[in-house]
Design a protein around this motif. Structure first.
Motif, PDB file in Angstrom:
ATOM      1  N   LEU A 105      39.881  37.925  48.991  1.00 44.61           N
ATOM      2  CA  LEU A 105      38.799  38.584  48.261  1.00 44.61           C
ATOM      3  C   LEU A 105      39.112  38.623  46.761  1.00 44.61           C
ATOM      4  CD1 LEU A 105      36.117  40.086  48.984  1.00 44.61           C
ATOM      5  CD2 LEU A 105      37.424  42.215  48.848  1.00 44.61           C
ATOM      6  N   ARG A 106      38.038  38.472  45.941  1.00 37.72           N
ATOM      7  CA  ARG A 106      38.216  38.453  44.485  1.00 37.72           C
ATOM      8  C   ARG A 106      37.277  39.433  43.775  1.00 37.72           C
ATOM      9  NH1 ARG A 106      37.766  33.001  45.886  1.00 37.72           N
ATOM     10  NH2 ARG A 106      35.777  32.738  44.797  1.00 37.72           N
ATOM     11  N   THR A 107      36.562  40.261  44.506  1.00 37.89           N
ATOM     12  CA  THR A 107      35.545  41.118  43.901  1.00 37.89           C
ATOM     13  C   THR A 107      36.153  42.182  42.986  1.00 37.89           C
ATOM     14  OG1 THR A 107      33.629  42.535  44.368  1.00 37.89           O
ATOM     15  CG2 THR A 107      35.544  42.787  45.806  1.00 37.89           C
ATOM     16  N   THR A 108      35.362  42.613  41.994  1.00 39.44           N
ATOM     17  CA  THR A 108      35.741  43.748  41.130  1.00 39.44           C
ATOM     18  C   THR A 108      34.857  44.952  41.392  1.00 39.44           C
ATOM     19  OG1 THR A 108      34.247  43.000  39.367  1.00 39.44           O
ATOM     20  CG2 THR A 108      36.540  42.204  39.307  1.00 39.44           C
ATOM     21  N   ARG A 109      33.996  44.857  42.417  1.00 36.87           N
ATOM     22  CA  ARG A 109      33.107  45.969  42.757  1.00 36.87           C
ATOM     23  C   ARG A 109      33.029  46.124  44.276  1.00 36.87           C
ATOM     24  NH1 ARG A 109      27.452  44.905  40.135  1.00 36.87           N
ATOM     25  NH2 ARG A 109      28.024  42.712  40.563  1.00 36.87           N
ATOM     26  N   LYS A 110      32.820  47.360  44.687  1.00 38.43           N
ATOM     27  CA  LYS A 110      32.560  47.597  46.101  1.00 38.43           C
ATOM     28  C   LYS A 110      31.107  47.261  46.410  1.00 38.43           C
ATOM     29  CE  LYS A 110      36.241  50.913  46.923  1.00 38.43           C
ATOM     30  NZ  LYS A 110      36.652  52.097  47.683  1.00 38.43           N
ATOM     31  N   ARG A 111      30.770  47.336  47.688  1.00 33.55           N
ATOM     32  CA  ARG A 111      29.443  46.937  48.127  1.00 33.55           C
ATOM     33  C   ARG A 111      28.333  47.727  47.442  1.00 33.55           C
ATOM     34  NH1 ARG A 111      28.706  47.633  54.355  1.00 33.55           N
ATOM     35  NH2 ARG A 111      30.620  46.388  54.296  1.00 33.55           N
ATOM     36  N   ASP A 112      28.608  49.021  47.165  1.00 28.87           N
ATOM     37  CA  ASP A 112      27.581  49.859  46.530  1.00 28.87           C
ATOM     38  C   ASP A 112      27.577  49.747  45.015  1.00 28.87           C
ATOM     39  OD1 ASP A 112      29.888  51.159  45.816  1.00 28.87           O
ATOM     40  OD2 ASP A 112      29.390  53.068  46.755  1.00 28.87           O
ATOM     41  N   GLY A 113      28.384  48.845  44.458  1.00 31.84           N
ATOM     42  CA  GLY A 113      28.430  48.656  43.022  1.00 31.84           C
ATOM     43  C   GLY A 113      29.530  49.423  42.314  1.00 31.84           C
ATOM     44  N   THR A 114      30.264  50.275  43.034  1.00 31.24           N
ATOM     45  CA  THR A 114      31.359  51.024  42.426  1.00 31.24           C
ATOM     46  C   THR A 114      32.387  50.060  41.832  1.00 31.24           C
ATOM     47  OG1 THR A 114      31.104  52.833  44.011  1.00 31.24           O
ATOM     48  CG2 THR A 114      33.209  52.697  42.837  1.00 31.24           C
ATOM     49  N   VAL A 115      32.716  50.277  40.563  1.00 34.09           N
ATOM     50  CA  VAL A 115      33.641  49.391  39.869  1.00 34.09           C
ATOM     51  C   VAL A 115      35.080  49.658  40.316  1.00 34.09           C
ATOM     52  CG1 VAL A 115      34.591  48.761  37.613  1.00 34.09           C
ATOM     53  CG2 VAL A 115      32.131  49.140  37.878  1.00 34.09           C
ATOM     54  N   ILE A 116      35.816  48.579  40.555  1.00 36.65           N
ATOM     55  CA  ILE A 116      37.253  48.669  40.847  1.00 36.65           C
ATOM     56  C   ILE A 116      37.972  48.216  39.581  1.00 36.65           C
ATOM     57  CG2 ILE A 116      39.133  47.905  42.334  1.00 36.65           C
ATOM     58  CD1 ILE A 116      36.968  47.119  44.390  1.00 36.65           C
ATOM     59  N   PRO A 117      38.602  49.134  38.858  1.00 39.62           N
ATOM     60  CA  PRO A 117      39.196  48.755  37.574  1.00 39.62           C
ATOM     61  C   PRO A 117      40.481  47.949  37.741  1.00 39.62           C
ATOM     62  CG  PRO A 117      39.633  51.063  38.044  1.00 39.62           C
ATOM     63  CD  PRO A 117      38.714  50.583  39.128  1.00 39.62           C
ATOM     64  N   GLU A 118      40.706  47.054  36.785  1.00 40.67           N
ATOM     65  CA  GLU A 118      41.983  46.355  36.717  1.00 40.67           C
ATOM     66  C   GLU A 118      43.009  47.291  36.092  1.00 40.67           C
ATOM     67  OE1 GLU A 118      44.108  42.443  34.657  1.00 40.67           O
ATOM     68  OE2 GLU A 118      42.041  42.992  34.147  1.00 40.67           O
TER      69      GLU A 118
END
Length: 692
Positions: free
Chosen positions: A526-539
């Motif tokens: 997986l390479r996403t920076t957001r969860k399914r609901d759009g919540t941002v996953i910060p680096e």
């Protein structure tokens, strides 16, 4: 006006008799109970200057009438009735005078609700147990007759009590000090047969008495002889008969249950069985070898006393010492009979039957599904177990030498059935009369057949009529290659080209997917920076920030974004936990990972690993499943990175009993799929998603 003396209860003024389990730090002697009493406990209160001749005293506690007995020369003993919490007055007539104590009553509560029919259920359970013990026989019949006399006496006395008195009896039997003597089981079969593991039940139930203190029960013999107290003591006595009867019945059934002591392998030769037991095993590389498997069974016996490895020895040694518990119980029964003039039998002193000195070992085949093979372990990295099957009373192996030469190794065989687990080590040899080895490697859309240790030129025949050893974009399906070398050595290799698809995440990243068995998996990390609901996953870059992160976070290995393909991102637990996968997909459970492993077999890890990017030796790597696991490494809770080129780890959605998430682990030095745990939420691992 008659003389009144009022005593406020001091720390030394009240003792509550109690016993607990070892885990609850039970105390062997009566102790001060912080100036409080609780309903249904046996209590002792200091009362100096008691008349030597007077043994029974009348009074009241709160609004309840109370009969007390003399304990020693300067104390009164009684059962605390159920009273409202708070300060209550205890009034007792002593030597013609009224003595008053002001006593704090602690709130009464049972951690487990007690049913209204608790005592009636206890009586029914004793009736059921008595019937089962009588049917067992073997020395238990006479014992059952004595048990029945205690049962009938208790039933008769209990039936004569008032409703209020029955409530007090229920409270005494079900409070924390005594309740495990009165366990109620919702079962129509108190003493299970061999299929119900009576040995295990025996060990669990007998172990709870190891540290029980009988002083609490002893003190009840000082209560005055009233109908209520008489019934309580008959109930305690019946509970002891009940527990001992249950344990004796469990032991009796256990001694009729053969236990798995070992296995025997007998070679299958063209469908016929060689009658001789194999003590060492021999295989031809690349060829299946079958063995009929038998269990060696033996009844528990005195030889098991020396067995310290499992619960069989524990059982025999515990039954050896069971007489001590019976003697303690019988001492209590004798005290009750003397104090209350019960005309009831004592328990037999010794064991009700003898443990056999030894027993014959019987060999028998396993029924379908009866034997479980937990694992087979090899201690030679140049030997590969390519196929294994346990079915129809046979085990079948297919081993390969990975360098075209004979290999010695020890085959560790771990097995078990419903009675016991065990292991056996077989010295083994892989012979190589035909050294040629065929491997199929998957790399992206390319499939390659590699021929090792054979002698050129080779004649290659394919099941679909194609030719050559390298192919691109093969249609999904099963393929077989037959190869004959210049020396006439023949080998075949069957493999499956999986079905592929694509998947897009919320960021627009497109992933290759692959069908393995009945499951659809992502074939990339997986390479996403957001969860399914759009919540941002910060680096999170710095080690300090990673250590202190309390929310979702990701990182590229070594904080270098060029690792995004093919390694993907490393996510912490808070990122992985909640709907991080694209719509219609989810973080796989531990069970779903093992469904994948079961389909791929004992070399699942090799079939999941890519053939490049891993350091040498990258054992077993073929990527034959199309899973395409790269050695992405991990990020430690300290923020440091480790393992690139050597390992890769994946989050699961499952947790162990301690709340730690399971982690799936692949390693360059073996070809198995392993599992471990994440002990810290700030560990960083890769993610693969599986289709809903």
């Amino acid at each position: 006006m008659k003389a009144t003396q009022i005593f406020r209860l001091l720390v030394f003024g009240i003792l509550i008799f109690f016993s607990c389990s070892k885990e609850e730090d039970w105390t062997p002697d009566p102790i001060v109970y912080d100036g409080e009493m609780m309903a249904f406990q046996l209590a002792k209160i200091h009362a100096p200057n008691l008349n030597r001749k007077e043994a029974v005293f009348e009074g009241s506690f709160g609004d309840k009438p109370l009969t007390l007995g003399k304990y020693g020369s300067d104390s009164l003993i009684f059962i605390v009735p159920e009273l409202a919490a708070g300060n209550q007055q205890l009034t007792v007539q002593i030597n013609g005078k009224e003595w008053i104590w002001l006593i704090d009553i602690a709130p009464f509560s049972n951690t487990v609700p007690v049913p209204n029919n608790f005592v009636e259920a206890f009586i029914f359970q004793n009736e059921l147990l008595h019937t089962e013990i009588k049917e067992i026989g073997n020395g238990l019949s006479t014992w059952a007759d004595d048990y029945e006399k205690w049962l009938n006496s208790f039933k008769q006395d209990y039936s004569q009590l008032s409703i209020q008195e029955k409530e007090l009896v229920k409270g005494v039997f079900s409070n924390a000090n005594t309740k495990f003597w009165f366990e109620i089981f919702e079962s129509d079969n108190m003493i299970p047969d061999c299929s119900g593991y009576p040995m295990v039940t025996y060990l669990v139930q007998s172990g709870k008495f190891d540290h029980f203190n009988f002083k609490y029960f002893e003190a009840f013999s000082s209560l005055p002889d009233t109908q209520l107290y008489r019934t309580v003591l008959l109930g305690f006595g019946l509970a002891m008969w009940h527990q001992h009867g249950w344990l004796e019945g469990l032991a009796a059934n256990t001694f009729t249950c053969p236990l798995l002591r070992g296995i025997s392998l007998k070679k299958d030769i063209n469908g016929s069985m060689n009658p001789e037991e194999e003590t060492s095993l021999s295989f031809e590389t690349g060829e299946s070898a079958g063995f009929w498997i038998f269990g060696k069974y033996q009844l528990p016996n005195l030889q098991d006393r020396a067995n310290t490895d499992d619960f069989v020895g524990d059982f025999v040694r515990r039954y050896d010492t069971f007489e001590a518990l019976r003697k303690k119980s019988n001492n209590i029964l004798s005290l009750y009979q003397e104090a209350f003039d019960f005309s009831l039998p004592s328990m037999a002193g010794g064991p009700l039957f003898d443990i056999p000195a030894t027993a014959n070992v019987e060999e028998k085949p396993f029924e379908e599904g009866e034997l479980t093979i937990f694992s087979t372990v090899l201690e030679n990295p140049l030997v590969r177990l390519t196929a294994f099957e346990n079915a129809d009373g046979k085990v079948t192996f297919l081993f390969e030498s990975l360098n075209g030469r004979e290999q010695l190794f020890d085959l560790h065989f771990y097995f078990g059935d419903k009675t016991r687990t065990g292991s056996r080590v077989y010295p083994s040899l892989v012979k190589v009369s035909c050294p040629m080895l065929l491997e199929v490697f998957f790399e992206g859309d390319k499939v390659s057949l590699e021929i090792l240790y054979g002698k050129a030129p080779y004649t290659i025949t394919w099941s679909n009529g194609m030719s050559g050893t390298e192919f691109t974009n093969l249609p999904a399906g099963e393929y077989t290659a037959w190869v004959v070398d210049a020396d006439g050595c023949e080998r075949s290799k069957t493999f499956v080209v999986p079905e592929y698809g694509t998947l897009t995440d919320i960021d627009g990243n497109v992933y290759k997917t692959v069908k393995i068995g009945s499951q659809w998996w992502m074939a990339e990390n997986l390479r996403t920076t957001r969860k399914r609901d759009g919540t941002v996953i910060p680096e999170v870059l710095s080690n300090q920030e990673w250590q202190s992160a309390t929310g979702p976070a990701f990182a590229w290995y070594d904080n270098q974004n060029e690792f995004d393909i093919p390694f993907g991102k490393l996510y912490n637990a808070n990122a992985s936990c909640c709907d991080i996968c694209p719509e219609g997909w989810h973080l796989p459970s531990f069970g779903e990972w093992h469904q994948l492993e079961d389909f791929l077999g004992s070399t699942a890890g090799g079939k999941m690993k890519t053939i490049n990017r891993w350091v040498h030796p990258n054992l077993g790597a073929t990527n034959g499943s199309g899973f395409s696991a790269y050695p992405a490494g991990l990020r430690l809770p300290s923020g440091h990175f480790a393992g690139s080129g050597e390992n890769t780890s994946f989050w699961t959605s499952s947790f162990d009993i301690n709340g730690y998430p399971f982690i799936i682990f692949l390693y360059y030095q073996n070809e198995q799929m392993s599992n471990t745990f994440a002990f810290n939420a700030r560990e960083g691992y890769s993610i693969r998603c599986v289709k809903d």
